[in-house]
Every structure is written in C-alpha cells, then in structure tokens.
Design a protein around this motif. Sequence first.
Motif, PDB file in Angstrom:
ATOM      1  N   ALA A 122      -2.361   7.411   6.083  1.00  0.00           N
ATOM      2  CA  ALA A 122      -3.130   6.225   6.474  1.00  0.00           C
ATOM      3  C   ALA A 122      -2.276   4.958   6.353  1.00  0.00           C
ATOM      4  N   MET A 123      -1.519   4.870   5.258  1.00  0.00           N
ATOM      5  CA  MET A 123      -0.665   3.695   5.069  1.00  0.00           C
ATOM      6  C   MET A 123       0.506   3.704   6.045  1.00  0.00           C
ATOM      7  N   TYR A 124       1.051   4.915   6.378  1.00  0.00           N
ATOM      8  CA  TYR A 124       2.110   4.994   7.385  1.00  0.00           C
ATOM      9  C   TYR A 124       1.609   4.452   8.722  1.00  0.00           C
ATOM     10  N   GLY A 125       0.386   4.861   9.079  1.00  0.00           N
ATOM     11  CA  GLY A 125      -0.181   4.420  10.351  1.00  0.00           C
ATOM     12  C   GLY A 125      -0.401   2.918  10.396  1.00  0.00           C
ATOM     13  N   GLU A 126      -0.868   2.349   9.277  1.00  0.00           N
ATOM     14  CA  GLU A 126      -1.101   0.904   9.238  1.00  0.00           C
ATOM     15  C   GLU A 126       0.212   0.135   9.354  1.00  0.00           C
ATOM     16  N   LEU A 127       1.243   0.605   8.662  1.00  0.00           N
ATOM     17  CA  LEU A 127       2.533  -0.065   8.756  1.00  0.00           C
ATOM     18  C   LEU A 127       3.082   0.021  10.177  1.00  0.00           C
ATOM     19  N   ALA A 128       2.869   1.159  10.848  1.00  0.00           N
ATOM     20  CA  ALA A 128       3.304   1.301  12.242  1.00  0.00           C
ATOM     21  C   ALA A 128       2.586   0.292  13.128  1.00  0.00           C
ATOM     22  N   LEU A 129       1.291   0.092  12.878  1.00  0.00           N
ATOM     23  CA  LEU A 129       0.524  -0.890  13.650  1.00  0.00           C
ATOM     24  C   LEU A 129       1.090  -2.303  13.476  1.00  0.00           C
ATOM     25  N   VAL A 130       1.450  -2.644  12.226  1.00  0.00           N
ATOM     26  CA  VAL A 130       1.967  -3.987  11.959  1.00  0.00           C
ATOM     27  C   VAL A 130       3.295  -4.197  12.683  1.00  0.00           C
ATOM     28  N   TYR A 131       4.195  -3.183  12.595  1.00  0.00           N
ATOM     29  CA  TYR A 131       5.473  -3.300  13.298  1.00  0.00           C
ATOM     30  C   TYR A 131       5.261  -3.390  14.807  1.00  0.00           C
ATOM     31  N   ASP A 132       4.213  -2.702  15.298  1.00  0.00           N
ATOM     32  CA  ASP A 132       3.875  -2.775  16.718  1.00  0.00           C
ATOM     33  C   ASP A 132       3.531  -4.209  17.104  1.00  0.00           C
ATOM     34  N   GLU A 133       2.682  -4.852  16.302  1.00  0.00           N
ATOM     35  CA  GLU A 133       2.277  -6.225  16.603  1.00  0.00           C
ATOM     36  C   GLU A 133       3.449  -7.199  16.464  1.00  0.00           C
ATOM     37  N   LEU A 134       4.385  -6.900  15.578  1.00  0.00           N
ATOM     38  CA  LEU A 134       5.545  -7.761  15.394  1.00  0.00           C
ATOM     39  C   LEU A 134       6.610  -7.549  16.460  1.00  0.00           C
ATOM     40  N   GLY A 135       6.411  -6.537  17.328  1.00  0.00           N
ATOM     41  CA  GLY A 135       7.371  -6.267  18.389  1.00  0.00           C
ATOM     42  C   GLY A 135       8.598  -5.503  17.924  1.00  0.00           C
TER      43      GLY A 135
ATOM     44  N   TYR B 124       4.864   5.703  13.355  1.00  0.00           N
ATOM     45  CA  TYR B 124       3.848   6.482  14.078  1.00  0.00           C
ATOM     46  C   TYR B 124       4.200   7.971  14.064  1.00  0.00           C
ATOM     47  N   ARG B 125       5.492   8.260  14.223  1.00  0.00           N
ATOM     48  CA  ARG B 125       5.942   9.661  14.211  1.00  0.00           C
ATOM     49  C   ARG B 125       5.645  10.298  12.855  1.00  0.00           C
ATOM     50  N   LYS B 126       5.927   9.578  11.771  1.00  0.00           N
ATOM     51  CA  LYS B 126       5.630  10.104  10.440  1.00  0.00           C
ATOM     52  C   LYS B 126       4.128  10.349  10.267  1.00  0.00           C
TER      53      LYS B 126
ATOM     54  N   GLY C 192       0.824  -1.213   0.000  1.00  0.00           N
ATOM     55  CA  GLY C 192       0.000   0.000   0.000  1.00  0.00           C
ATOM     56  C   GLY C 192       0.853   1.255   0.000  1.00  0.00           C
ATOM     57  N   ILE C 193       1.932   1.241   0.783  1.00  0.00           N
ATOM     58  CA  ILE C 193       2.821   2.409   0.820  1.00  0.00           C
ATOM     59  C   ILE C 193       3.482   2.616  -0.542  1.00  0.00           C
ATOM     60  N   GLU C 194       3.902   1.549  -1.171  1.00  0.00           N
ATOM     61  CA  GLU C 194       4.489   1.668  -2.505  1.00  0.00           C
ATOM     62  C   GLU C 194       3.498   2.300  -3.479  1.00  0.00           C
ATOM     63  N   SER C 195       2.221   1.942  -3.347  1.00  0.00           N
ATOM     64  CA  SER C 195       1.190   2.479  -4.234  1.00  0.00           C
ATOM     65  C   SER C 195       1.012   3.981  -4.042  1.00  0.00           C
ATOM     66  N   VAL C 196       0.852   4.439  -2.772  1.00  0.00           N
ATOM     67  CA  VAL C 196       0.598   5.874  -2.543  1.00  0.00           C
ATOM     68  C   VAL C 196       1.836   6.701  -2.871  1.00  0.00           C
TER      69      VAL C 196
END
Length: 658
Positions: free
Chosen positions: A169-182, A191-193, A154-158
């Motif tokens: 929106a895509m930055y936030g989603e990627l931050a969430l995924v990294y959060d879940e991955l620890g 998240y900062r971005k 998604g980030i590559e697309s935008v």
Amino acid sequence: MVKSVICAFFILTTVVPVWGQQLSDKTQVELRHLAAIYHAKGNSQKEASTWLLLAQKMDWHTEKPADVNACFDKAITLYKQVHSIEGEGETRTFLGHYLYYSGKLDLAEKESTQALNLLDQVRSDKAFIACLTLSAIHRYRGSYEKSLLYATKGIESVERNKDVKHVEAMYGELALVYDELGRIEESSQWYRKTLDKRIERKAERAIIFRTAGFLIRQLIKLKKSREALALMDSLVAAGPPQTPFDKVVVAQNFAYCFDALKQHPQAEKYFLAMTLYLKDAPWMPEQVSMCNMDVGRFYLQLRQFKKAHIYLDTALTYRIHDRLVDQKELFQMLFTADSALGNYTAAIKDLQQYQFLNDSIYNERKSRQIEELTIQYETQKKEQSIRLLENEKLLQKTELTKEKNTTRWIAGATLLLVVIIGLLVNYSRLKQRTNSELQEQQKQIEKKNISLQQLVAEKEWLVREIHHRVKNNFHMVMGLLRTQAAYLQSEEAIQAVTESSQRIQAMSLVHQKLYQSENLSAINMVDYIHELIDYLKDSFHTGNTIRFNLQIDPVTFTVSHCVPVGLILNEAVTNAIKHAFPGKKEGIIDISLRSLAPNHFLLAIKDNGVGLPAAFDPANQTSMGMKLMRGLSDDLDATFQVNNNSGTQITLDFIVEA
C-alpha cells in the motif's frame, strides 16, 4: 493522463475495511450490548476497543455519519480516560481514514496528524496508516512535497516493522506521488514493486488490474507502449476479468495502450466498452467522473469536440468538489471543447472556473503553510504547558515535603520564639537603661560645649583686647618718641626718632587690623598696605608731588609674615620718598604684591627717581634701614634684591608656608 485519485481507493482497501466485511444489524446490536457490559464493569479499555471495532466494521457508505462519528468519539474518550496513547492514536487513525472517504479532507487531515503524533510517541506499527491518509490528502490538494514526505515516512514505518502485508500500500502511494511530481522512472519502479507484491499475495483481480493500469500509464510515458500492451495481455491470460469492475479497469487499460500505439479505432472500442460497464455497477461518483474524463480527453485528441463535450459534461455532473486538481483539468478540457465548437460564452466561463481553481489551489497551499506554522506554534505552546504542569507537580510535591518538615519543627520553633522574646525583653530593658545613661552624658557634653563656647568667646575677646593694648602701647611709645624728639637738637637724632616712630607705626597698624577684623590670626594685605602708604604720605607731607601706584592681590598673611613685610615696605618707601626725588621733584612709586603660585609671593617697590649711585653695593651697606630689610628677609627665607631699573627697585621673593 488519468489522475491518480481513484488509485488511493484500491491502495487503502488493502489496509483497512472500507465498504466490505460490514457487520449485520444483529452483530451491531450485540457489540453495543457488549460495550454496555464492559461499561457496567468499569473496564474502559475493553469498552473502548469494542466501540472502535464497531466503528471500523460499520457500512461507511450507508451508515449515518453521526452514528459512525459517535462510535469513534466514545472510543477516543475512553482511551483518554485510561491514558492509552496507542489506543487513542489508532482510533484517530481510522477516524481520519473515515473522514477522508467522506470527503471531509480538512477534518481528516487534523485527525490523522494528531494520530501520527500520538503513535510516534509509542513507535506504533500502525503509524503508516495515518501517513498513507495524509499523503493522499496532500496529493489531492497538489501539495506534492508534503505528500512525498508522508509517503516516505510511511514506507520507513512498514519496513522497520517488517509489515509484509501492508508494504504494498505504501509502495503504491509513493508511486502515485512520484507520478504527480513527473518523476516517471521512479514512479514506474514503485508501481512495479506494488504490482509484484499484489500478484505474489494473489490479491483480487480488480486490484491487480488497477495497479497494472497505473504502471501502464508510466510505461506509455516512457515510450514503452508495446511493453504495456504485453503486460495487459499476460495479466488477462492469467486471470480474465469477471466482475463489472474488473471489466471497466481492463477496458480502460487496453484503451490506454491502443491510444498510445495510435490505433485509435481499437482505443475507441475499449473506451466505449468501459462506459457501458460503468452502468452495470454501483460506482462512486469520483470514479464515474474520472472515467468519463478519460473518454473526453481521447475525443479531444481526435478533435471530435462534440463527442468529447458529451463525456466531459457527464464528468462534470459526477465531479467531487474537493478534488481541486481534477476539477481544474476538467474545466481546461471543457474550455478547449467549447472554444472549438464556437461556444465562446461557455468557453469564457470554463476559463474563469479554471483560473479560479488554479488560484484556489495556490491559495490553499499558502493557507496550509500558515496553518501548519500555527499548528507548530500551538504544539510548542502545549509542550511548554506540559512542562510547566510537570514542574508544578514537582513543586507541589516539594511543598508537601516542606509542610511535613514544618510540622516537625513547629514545637522547636515555638520554644525558640519564646527564648527570643525573653532575650528581646531583656535587651529592651538594657537598651532603655543605656539610653538613659547616654541622655545624661549628652546633657553633660552639652554643658561642657556651652562652657567651651564661652571660653572661646572669652579667649577671642582677650586676644582682641591684647592686640588693642599692644596697639595702644605702640602709640604710647610713638607719643614718647615724638615728645623726646621735641627736646632733641641734633638733626640726626630727630631723624632717628622719626624713623623709629614710623617703624612702630607699621607694627602698630598690624595689631590694629587684627583686633578690628573677624579673623584674629590673618590680616588682609590690601587694606594694610593702603593704610600704611597713607600714613607715610601724611608723615612726609608728599602732597601731590609723589604719586603711588598700588597693585596688591587680595591675599592674607599671619602676624609672623605681615610684620616683616610691613617693616620692609616701610623702609623701602621711606628711602624712596627721602632720596629718590631730590629738590622735591615729582615722581612715581610703584608698589605691587603678586601671588606667583599657591603660597609663593613677590613684593616689588620701584621708583622713577635718581636711582642708586654707580658704586652702590647692597651687600656692603651698613645703614640701619638696609640691615633691617636684609635681616627681615632672612627671617622670611626670602630672596632680597636691590637694583637700578630706571630708578631704584627693591624685590622680595618669598614663600608663605601653609
């Protein structure tokens, strides 16, 4: 840690309308009327766009699901009719988004995956929405690797489309995924971005506070609690919370900060304030459940298990059954609280639920993997079907061309067929005439064959008759010799006549064998030699005084070889009978005819008599018998030898040409 479930709501509301900006009933009626007008005019493209707009702008929270789905289905059907891949893909994107918020994750995943495949074909700039939905779905299910894949796509697309509006929106989603991955550092960076982008575009305070909340939790994990508190102070100073939702989020973020700083009274104050603000706004059940889980987690940390149980029970009441990861954590906390309070029965049930959910997550992942493999297989089958259809289309086009060419050649082919038929009729008549001639020739050949067979039979009869007459003539000569011998007085003359008679008998026996056998050109040497020896035994009246040992190989000779061999054998045996056993002593004569190799033979006549004189020289012998044997051996190109070998031994080594 608060799970990242709620964050997806705040991320996605910046991309597509969810429950805001809804159409009034009057506007909905007008849009339906407009769709009917486009339908009447046959403008399917605009009719599809109208149904899509209506589906997007309806109040998804209050509208009947059947009505929303009907609008999406009509748009998809019309876009298919006009072969608009981009229109169909965009519609399925928003349908997947709607199903996602309706809690139908399986259907949402199916529609979003299909949408992404369609939009990738036309490189649409809206593909990131499907990526965002798919990433959130897999994140909820705990399939973080899949989620990371879609978030990155998604980030590559935008970024490729320079979509500044939706990149956050895509930055936030990627931050969430990294959060879940620890992966805390990477998560905090994204998240900062996301926060910087939303502050830059002056987003709603609720969205800014919520985004800051997720960044704060990462800072706390990185042991930067005071930096997190300073961030919240600066954001509140820049724009205090106004709505109940703003107040809930701000209170929640401050509670996290003070809890991390071990200032538990301050943290408790903000957690309780958060629960009070929850009552003043129409929150989604998922949000109510997650906020109460936060308070329950806080009291568990303080070992105030009764208070923790109150908030965890509330969270259990509002839980969303599709959120397996969140439910697993909730039952784990309930197990801790019940165990501490001595509610062991309840604790066991909590543990069972936790284990069940843990297994369900694992099984679901496995099922997803199997389903994905199945989808890949089905996709390959569909692609293959498409290729087959294209080939079939090309084949049909080729067939049409062939039909046109066939029509052009049909007249010429007909004429050619008539000519061929005429030629075939003519050829048939010619063949019949030729067959008649061949049949006549065959009859003549058969007649000649019959005549030739008769001639051959007559020839055989004549040859047999000749041999018979020759044998009779030999017998006549023998009779004359015997008669002449009766008038002779000299012993030498009588002996000469007798020897001549024996030689004639050897030759006569050859012709006798020829006319008696089926083969008129070859003589069986076994029979011939046996009869010749029997004749000599009778002629000399040897009786039992001389025994003959015959070892004859089953061979056949022609007349040209049989006569010389017979005469040599006659001379050798006669000499042995007459001279080898003086005084009619008993003796043995060995006779052998052996095949040494194909067409190579050895004739041996040996006796055990007195042998040859010491001064005997075969080369200087002038007797008729010896000269006769040497001459006959020369006729056969044979090697003739006479030796002393415990008696006399005569050998004849010769080759019979084929």
